[in-house]
Design an enzyme around this catalytic site. Structure first.
Site, PDB file in Angstrom:
ATOM      1  N   VAL A  69       5.798  39.367  78.022  1.00  0.00           N
ATOM      2  CA  VAL A  69       6.558  40.117  79.029  1.00  0.00           C
ATOM      3  C   VAL A  69       6.288  39.524  80.408  1.00  0.00           C
ATOM      4  CG1 VAL A  69       6.831  42.365  80.148  1.00  0.00           C
ATOM      5  CG2 VAL A  69       6.440  42.260  77.685  1.00  0.00           C
ATOM      6  N   GLY A 114       2.379  39.305  84.197  1.00  0.00           N
ATOM      7  CA  GLY A 114       2.833  39.081  82.826  1.00  0.00           C
ATOM      8  C   GLY A 114       1.808  39.598  81.837  1.00  0.00           C
ATOM      9  N   LYS A 115       2.176  39.701  80.602  1.00  0.00           N
ATOM     10  CA  LYS A 115       1.230  40.058  79.537  1.00  0.00           C
ATOM     11  C   LYS A 115       1.884  39.751  78.208  1.00  0.00           C
ATOM     12  CE  LYS A 115      -2.562  42.244  79.969  1.00  0.00           C
ATOM     13  NZ  LYS A 115      -3.748  41.741  80.558  1.00  0.00           N
ATOM     14  N   GLY A 116       1.065  39.442  77.217  1.00  0.00           N
ATOM     15  CA  GLY A 116       1.621  39.165  75.896  1.00  0.00           C
ATOM     16  C   GLY A 116       0.622  39.504  74.826  1.00  0.00           C
ATOM     17  N   ASP A 155      -7.383  37.492  76.736  1.00  0.00           N
ATOM     18  CA  ASP A 155      -7.458  38.944  76.901  1.00  0.00           C
ATOM     19  C   ASP A 155      -8.235  39.442  75.674  1.00  0.00           C
ATOM     20  OD1 ASP A 155      -5.631  40.965  78.800  1.00  0.00           O
ATOM     21  OD2 ASP A 155      -6.183  41.888  76.921  1.00  0.00           O
TER      22      ASP A 155
END
Ligand code: NAD
Length: 432
Positions: A69, A114-116, A155
């Site tokens: 994202v 962002g992050k995924g 992460d």
């Protein structure tokens, strides 16, 4: 996860996304932000859902769901981690990506959020299965990843190894090397000296700055740290080196308490005595002159400064009134619930919010990216000096605004972060 509109505002069944949205709306309303801007910033710019087929050791194929994202690229390329976990969903990634937008904005670094992640049980996969999963995921999100578009980092349940697999795959697809496409790489593979300690260093810097502002002598301060992992352990070490007395540290095996001061260096040695089970390495540490207390007691022992560096939601309606510390600095993401914070605020305690206090990690990632773009590597001293300077400036910016406007540090941090993004969104217009 279902999305819905309530009174013209976006809401979600996902707790992380819904909390991120509510915090954003509260601050945006207080700022009298334009409704159009509020709507724009309620949604990610881009969300890519991918399937990740993996050939397991028994030859069968299992398909995992993966996400990436990009909440905002208003200030620059989006930046944020890739996590593996059973609970990972697209909605969770949307919420976390939004929080990254505010964290990067507040830190004054040139990134959006962002992050995924991949929905999987990483503990149930072999190393080779994890490699195949990481590489396939990398290949499927490759079209939106790059040093000027979206820069992932480790992460939950990912680290340097996963970053190398993903980067190696994308570089092979591109046909050239591009180390600045992600951060958190091993030091010998375009990583940055100082990155391992960066989040703890940033957190300790905020703690020491708060002591300075309040006229408190570090050598008279009692500190408790919940969680002795990457963030908590370096926070404890650096504060001890600054003169503070670390009265308690904890991990999943319990709290280790000594009102005269824990020997933090010994705790580091103890953790590294043998490759122990991650998160349980303090087991037996009471033998080193501490009293062993219950797992949550690090939150409640008699101390001046508390650093929750383990889990989300631990200071809540039920626990907040047992917290004795007057200063709470959030190392973990969201360790204090809204209800918990009201209780702390009511008795005059100061809470330094996560996206200010634990921003050392993303600031450190920014330094890694900057070094990669330059093709130069800094000394550890230079890295630490820049990190400390930036964290000190950011802390003071939020503190001064909070004092000036008589709001909490969390509200002050939100307003500063949202303002920088919304100003640029307004400047760039809707064709972003
Ligand atoms: P980690 O896995 O290295 O350490 C977590 C520690 O918390 C371990 O010592 C574990 O035993 C302990 N813990 C877990 N459950 C506990 C419980 N119930 N009671 C007491 N201790 C418990 O993780 P980390 O990288 O140090 O991250 C900690 C928190 O900080 C997470 O919320 C993470 O999202 C956040 N964070 C980390 C970074 C970073 O750069 N590592 C940056 C920003 C935010």
């Amino acid at each position: 996860m279902a999305d819905r509109i309530v009174n013209g505002r976006r809401r979600s069944d996902d707790l992380i996304l819904d909390t991120a949205l509510r915090d954003f709306y509260d601050a945006a309303d207080e700022m009298h932000l334009n409704e159009g801007l509020i709507s724009m910033l309620s949604y990610p710019e881009r969300r890519v859902d991918v399937s990740v087929p993996v050939e397991l050791e028994d030859g069968k194929i299992k398909v995992f769901k993966g996400y990436r994202v990009q909440h905002s690229t208003a200030l620059g390329p989006s930046k944020g981690g890739i996590r593996y976990g059973k609970e990972v969903t697209g909605a969770e990634c949307e919420g976390l990506a939004m929080l990254m937008t505010w964290k990067c904005s507040l830190a004054g670094i040139p990134y959006g959020g962002g992050k995924g992640g991949i929905a999987c049980d990483p503990t149930a996969l072999t190393l080779r299965e994890k490699e195949r999963m990481s590489r396939t995921y990398g290949a499927r999100i490759a079209p939106i990843i790059g040093r000027w578009s979206d820069i992932p980092a480790p992460d939950m349940y990912t680290g340097g190894q996963e970053m190398v697999w993903i980067m190696d795959t994308i570089c092979k697809m591109l046909g050239h090397f591009e180390p600045a496409m992600l951060t958190g790489k091993p030091i010998d593979y375009w990583g940055a000296r100082g990155r391992t300690e960066a989040t703890g260093r940033g957190l300790a810097t905020c703690g020491l700055e708060l002591m300075r502002i309040k006229g408190l002598d570090p050598s008279k301060m009692k500190v408790s740290v919940q969680g002795f992992g990457n963030v908590g352990s370096y926070t404890a070490l650096l504060l001890k080196q600054a003169g503070a007395t670390i009265v308690a540290i904890s991990d999943t095996t319990g709290t280790y308490y000594n009102p005269k001061g824990i020997n933090v260096e010994k705790a580091f040695e103890y953790m590294n005595r043998e490759p122990g089970v991650r998160g349980k390495r303090l087991e037996g540490f009471e033998k080193e002159g501490c009293e062993k207390l219950g797992i949550s007691d690090a939150l409640f022992v008699d101390c001046d400064f508390l650093f929750p560096c383990a889990l989300q939601g631990v200071i809540n309606e039920e626990t907040a009134n047992k917290v004795k510390a007057n200063y709470i600095l959030e190392g973990a993401n969201s360790p204090t619930t809204q209800e918990g914070e009201v209780i702390l605020n009511d008795r005059g305690a100061i809470v330094v919010p996560d996206f200010l206090a634990n921003a050392g990690g993303v600031v450190g990632s920014y330094f890694e990216w900057a070094q990669n773009l330059q093709g130069l590597s800094w000394t550890e001293e230079e890295y630490n000096e820049r990190l400390t300077k930036l964290m000190t400036e950011n802390f003071n910016k939020v503190w001064n605004y909070a004092q000036d406007k008589k709001v909490t540090m969390r509200r002050s941090a939100y307003i500063a972060a949202i303002k920088r993004v919304s100003d640029i969104v307004a400047l760039r217009g809707v064709y972003l």
